[in-house]
Design an enzyme around this catalytic site. Structure first.
Site, PDB file in Angstrom:
ATOM      1  N   ARG A   1     -25.265   3.194  15.439  1.00 27.09           N
ATOM      2  CA  ARG A   1     -24.758   2.063  14.463  1.00 27.09           C
ATOM      3  C   ARG A   1     -23.893   3.370  13.652  1.00 27.09           C
ATOM      4  NH1 ARG A   1     -26.691  -2.758  12.940  1.00 27.09           N
ATOM      5  NH2 ARG A   1     -24.312  -3.156  12.704  1.00 27.09           N
TER       6      ARG A   1
ATOM      7  N   LYS B   1     -34.489  36.363  26.154  1.00 30.84           N
ATOM      8  CA  LYS B   1     -35.333  35.636  26.826  1.00 30.84           C
ATOM      9  C   LYS B   1     -35.660  36.140  28.126  1.00 30.84           C
ATOM     10  CE  LYS B   1     -34.176  31.603  29.224  1.00 30.84           C
ATOM     11  NZ  LYS B   1     -35.209  31.701  30.333  1.00 30.84           N
TER      12      LYS B   1
ATOM     13  N   GLY C   1     -29.479  -3.945   6.323  1.00 24.90           N
ATOM     14  CA  GLY C   1     -30.892  -5.226   5.921  1.00 24.90           C
ATOM     15  C   GLY C   1     -31.825  -4.289   7.219  1.00 24.90           C
TER      16      GLY C   1
END
Length: 814
Positions: free
Chosen positions: A757, A224, A690
């Protein structure tokens, strides 16, 4: 057991890896596969409960009981994977060469198969292998006080054990080793179609700050760097160098620009301007750099490439871009230009090496990842050894004693409401030169107006300045009051804009996925949200935590909140995850909620009393709600201000025991009918099973919207009487799609766009283009880990939905 995660990671049109399979024998199977991917490792797999429980063993199994091999548990694999050998093509997950090292049968040590599941759950799995190479007793023991997926593979002392050094690689034929090496050496081709980058494409890809080094396969590790990020555009004898906020860096670092011009290439490079001191980079030395200095080790360290010879290569996997970069700079003889090379060392070992060298930290990057301009992606992760934070200077205190210019800097960051929030004073880390230079920067910005509303200690002694200068400090920890403890000045960040400066949250990645600390305090102005139990598993099969879910909602708030504004919510709470019973809560206990929580009191016609519904108009409320265990978000279709007037009507296509392709077919029929009516419609997945077809409305009551959708559903049913039904009872509509029009009533809810969900895979209700509604559509394609990347590609498809006002009453009259 679930293969959801396995399937999500693979495109079976591109890879020959198996998708299923069932055991036909009475004995349990095991296999060990040598996997020469970005890192060589061995995959140890045990058949259990219909799948192959799998561990990645970096150094391979050993027959020496003194060898305790690290084994990282990964996703379950299908049974047929035990016979898989071959090449996983580049660009796919786990790309590389797979060969079977050993295979056979196994049995539990105590001959009771039920003990295997218990042992797996408790973290102490003992078994006997009957292989060609691996024989006898073994144990897999989960490591304590470590990431949840870290185990040890240990050989027991028995007649098959060896006392000499054991290396699985010694048993690998040279032909097999060569296959893996040749696969990695394959030189990528630069795309033939040229497409010059646009201005916005020059935004650098950003990394997320995490707590642990990932142990997953296909990751590379780099130093880094502690400097200024810069995108270099080089074309033959011309070159430019630009910071991440668009500032020209060429005037400040002319020697770097001169070196770039001398490369004689046509490319766009990503790297960092650094000063090296011994084994580390020094940001303070870079801060003090002046072009006239000669004895200073200034470099442009290049770690990625975006464009070569006019061809955009950002979509290529990182490991291929790295090879292209090495080819591009193979003849580089400029001492001011260096390539940041990825290490072959494992992440934890590399981090320990970084500590010894005094580095700021390390970078972990997914070797298969594309370059996402301007995105902060979990495909790039940074692990810091010392905490640091960028901050906005909003004032300074009077100097005391012998100090000149000022005593301490007064610091702030932007909170989640985009307002300034005080985080403390920094009075150490300066020398006489930096005190003078900072004071000169701040003098022209002095103001009598306090830049924020927070209380600041001893503010009578503070000179306020306009919040335009960004600095960076190191510190030991955040206090309970959300202030920096023991901050030390590191340097001024001319490459950062004040509006970019927010708290950099450390996130824990136990399985290379994003979760927050177990308890976190977030401040949104005067609103405080306490996030708890962040490590609690909400999706057991996928090991997805509550913290990961909350992190998703925090990042997606700008896209979700417009669909919740002023709309009453029914809370569907799952405080113990998706496999435990949840419950609905409509009526808030207003005595137990924060005072700043907004709610609406509405009359319930059914209960004949007032119900206090939650109203979520801001990010603080969204995260407070998520912390309650509200995995999904269920708003009314109308606002509390006009509860009788729905914003839209919805036709909910709810399949029951029928192929999803049939649902797609029915949705397209509904679209054709609506198009003939000249009604503008929107579509999204439900996130469950659905499809929702949504029709924005002019001002009508629920009776009109319900009647219209009933009429629409009837027209659809006429065309598909064999696969659709208007019957509400599930028992009476088996193997059919329910055309649900009864959602269009006051008090009914529909899951919000982008809501998660409580289903396998953490699926999301995803807005779609209508042309995406086709045979290849799958609910599982949209989840909390890919929806943000999708928005970057296709945009927010429902951004303008409330600008549409369909007039449907005239259609009913017809």
């Amino acid at each position: 057991m679930s293969l959801t995660k396995y399937n999500q990671k693979r495109d079976f049109k591109q890879t020959a890896e198996p998708a299923g399979g069932k055991s036909t024998g009475k004995k349990l199977s095991f296999v060990v596969q040598r996997h020469h991917a970005s890192h060589l490792h061995y995959d140890f797999r045990l058949e259990l409960n219909g799948v192959l429980k799998s561990w990645a063993v970096p150094k391979g199994p050993s027959l020496n009981p003194n060898d305790k091999r690290l084994a990282m548990m990964v996703e379950d694999h299908p049974y047929d994977y035990k016979s898989f050998e071959g090449t996983i093509p580049k660009g796919n997950y786990g790309a590389g060469v797979v060969n079977i090292f050993d295979e056979g049968t196994y049995e539990p040590l105590d001959e009771d198969q039920a003990s295997l599941s218990k042992g797996l759950h408790s973290g102490n799995l003992k078994f006997v292998l009957h292989g060609k190479k691996l024989k006898g007793e073994f144990a897999l023991v989960r490591m304590k006080d470590s990431e949840h997926n870290a185990w040890l593979l240990i050989k027991h002392k028995d007649k098959y054990a060896v006392s000499k050094k054991y290396n699985a690689e010694d048993e690998i034929p040279e032909k097999v080793k060569k296959m893996g090496k040749d696969f990695k050496k394959e030189v990528p081709e630069i795309p033939k179609v040229k497409s010059r980058l646009k201005k916005e494409d020059y935004q650098p890809m950003l990394a997320k700050l995490v707590k642990y080094v990932t142990q997953e396969e296909d990751w590379i590790f780099e130093e880094k760097l502690d400097g200024y990020r810069g995108i270099a555009k080089v074309k033959k004898s011309k070159a430019s160098l630009t910071s991440r906020n668009g500032k020209n860096l060429g005037d400040d670092y002319p020697t770097v620009v001169k070196a770039l011009k001398s490369l004689d290439i046509d490319a766009v490079l990503d790297g960092e301007i650094i000063v090296r001191e011994k084994n580390r980079t020094s940001f303070q030395a870079l801060q003090n750099y002046e072009p006239s200095q000669k004895k200073i080790n200034l470099h442009y360290a290049v770690f990625d490439v975006l464009e070569i010879n006019g061809s955009d290569v950002r979509s290529m996997p990182l490991h291929q871009r790295k090879k292209l970069l090495e080819m591009l700079l193979a003849n580089n003889n400029q001492k001011d230009i260096e390539i940041v090379r990825a290490t072959q060392t494992r992440g934890n070992e590399f981090l320990e090496e970084a500590r010894k060298k005094g580095w700021e930290g390390i970078m972990a990057k997914n070797a298969e990842s594309a370059y996402l301009s301007g995105a902060r992606s979990s495909h790039w992760q940074k692990i810091k050894i010392q905490q640091s934070q960028e901050a906005i200077i909003i004032g300074y205190t009077k100097p005391a004693g012998s100090r000149n210019h000022f005593g301490a800097l007064v610091l702030a960051i932007k909170n989640h409401a985009n307002k300034l929030s005080y985080i403390g004073n920094c009075g150490t880390g300066f020398n006489e030169k930096s005190l003078s230079e900072i004071f000169q920067l701040l003098e022209p910005l002095k103001t009598k107006d306090k830049p924020l509303t927070d209380k600041v200690p001893m503010q009578r002694n503070i000179t306020w300045v306009r919040p335009e200068i960004v600095c960076e400090v190191t510190f030991s920890e955040w206090t309970d009051l959300h202030h920096l403890r023991h901050p030390v000045f590191k340097g001024i960040r001319e490459d950062k804009k004040p509006e970019e400066v927010k708290q950099e949250m450390v996130i824990t990645n136990s399985t290379n996925e994003m979760i927050q600390e177990d308890e976190t305090i977030l401040k949104f102005g005067r609103k405080t949200v306490k996030l708890t139990n962040q490590h609690k598993i909400y999706w057991p099969s996928e090991k997805i935590t509550k913290g990961q879910m909350i992190n998703y909602y925090q990042e997606m708030a700008p896209y979700i909140l417009p669909h919740l504004k002023d709309r009453p919510l029914s809370l569907n709470r799952h405080p113990n995850g998706i496999n435990k019973a949840g419950f609905f809560q409509k009526d808030l206990n207003t005595n137990q909620i924060p005072k700043w929580i907004k709610y609406a009191s509405l009359e319930s016609e059914h209960l004949h009393k007032k119900i206090d519904y939650l109203v979520c108009n801001d990010e603080a409320t969204l995260l407070w709600m998520a912390n309650l265990g509200c995995i999904e978000i269920n708003p009314w279709m109308s606002t509390y201000r006009k509860p009788e007037v729905p914003l839209f009507a919805v036709l909910d296509l709810d399949p029951h025991g029928i192929d999803f392709k049939q649902t797609v077919k029915v949705a397209l029929t509904a679209k054709e009918i609506l198009d003939e009516m000249e009604v503008v419609s929107f579509v999204k997945t439900s996130g469950s099973k659905g499809i929702h077809i949504v029709i924005p409305l002019a001002a009508y009551d629920y009776e009109v919207s319900k009647n219209f959708v009933h009429y629409l559903a009837g027209l659809v049913y006429q065309q598909h009487p064999d696969i659709t039904s208007l019957e509400r009872s599930p028992s009476k509509r088996k193997n059919k799609i329910y055309l649900d029009y009864l959602q269009n009533r006051k008090g009914q809810t529909i899951v919000a766009p982008y809501s998660v969900r409580p289903k396998a895979g953490a699926t999301v209700s995803a807005p779609l283009h209508w042309n995406e509604v086709n045979e290849s559509l799958s609910i599982g394609d949209f989840n909390i880990f890919n929806i943000q990347d999708r928005i970057k590609k296709v945009g927010d498809l429902w951004a303008d939905i409330y600008q549409v006002k369909n007039k449907i009453k005239k259609l009913l009259k017809k």
